[in-house]
Design an enzyme around this catalytic site. Sequence first.
Site, PDB file in Angstrom:
ATOM      1  CE  LYS A 122      42.217  14.051 -10.766  1.00 20.32           C
ATOM      2  NZ  LYS A 122      43.345  13.133 -10.986  1.00 20.32           N
ATOM      3  CE  LYS A 204      32.919   7.502 -17.048  1.00 18.86           C
ATOM      4  NZ  LYS A 204      34.065   8.297 -17.540  1.00 18.86           N
ATOM      5  CE  LYS A 207      38.964   4.915  -9.327  1.00 19.22           C
ATOM      6  NZ  LYS A 207      38.588   5.291 -10.697  1.00 19.22           N
TER       7      LYS A 207
END
Length: 339
Positions: A122, A204, A207
């Site tokens: 992140k 995977k 979104k």
Amino acid sequence: MEQTAQPKPERRQRIFSGIQPTGIMTLGNYLGAIKNWVALQDEYDCVYSVVNMHAITVRQDPKALRENTLAALALVMACGIDPEKSVLFIQSHVKTHAELSWVLSCNTQFGELSRMTQFKDKSAKHPENVNAGLFTYPVLMAADILLYQADLVPVGIDQKQHLELARNIAQRFNGVYGNVFTLPDGYIPKLAAKVMSLQEPTKKMSKSDDNPKAFIGILDKPETIVKKFRSAVTDSEAEVVCREGKDGINNLLAIYSAVTGRDFPAIEAEFAGRGYGDFKTAVGEAVAETLRPVREQFDRYMADKAFLEECYRKGAARAEAISQRTLDKVYKKIGFLAK
């Protein structure tokens, strides 16, 4: 006449899980997580939270965060989470989460947090805002779990490291101050579909994918869902069969099996001798029909904000009553004066 004592009902194991209010829930989230949450309600004592405190480790638009938090609550209820059966609440409404997080932070080693892979990931994605909350949010996650003395936590591969940290913190605290926390184990559902990208089936479904054709949103319209499946990447063959190297078809088989309950051999027999076009359309239509009642129920909930508010207020009261007992024990153990 003497009455025989009735045996006490056996305590059901408790499960805790949370979902971030991200604004979009994908088919992967539904089949891989939320659908299983619904099934667990009949076997376990379930505590589910919309974890909006975790969301602010990345800067949010306040208005959008409020809207997405309410929508996430409505959506999990539309999927089948019953606020009467389960404890369902919004994380920021229950003050014990922040309070326990501070105590646990003081019992967590800097080196442990430095090794968290999601912090590194992140930080790389948001270099403009590498904040202390991003570094310590695994401690808040541990507080979420340990407050409710959870026996089990549904985890994917990307969350196993955080669950291990929660166990380590709990063991360290128990070792220093005496047993307070239940050590949580990971829960692997019996049936959990792993849903891959429709455009890059080795990845995977996400979104955050730049290509909107790659993922199915739970609230996508039926025609949009069918169209996305029709454009799904497959291969140059024309055989609907599960086999190594057929990642696109294998993904569609897994999705079709998850929404219809049929096994791979039955699906392969159904589409024997038929082209990929028929198969992709059938998968799209089956998914659209599966998600139809979710979309309709979501719209009904969102049209009744007063009912949603009643649900989250009741849920917060139940969550605080459970978690406060744990926090009170912690405060006593570490030497804080009672009020």
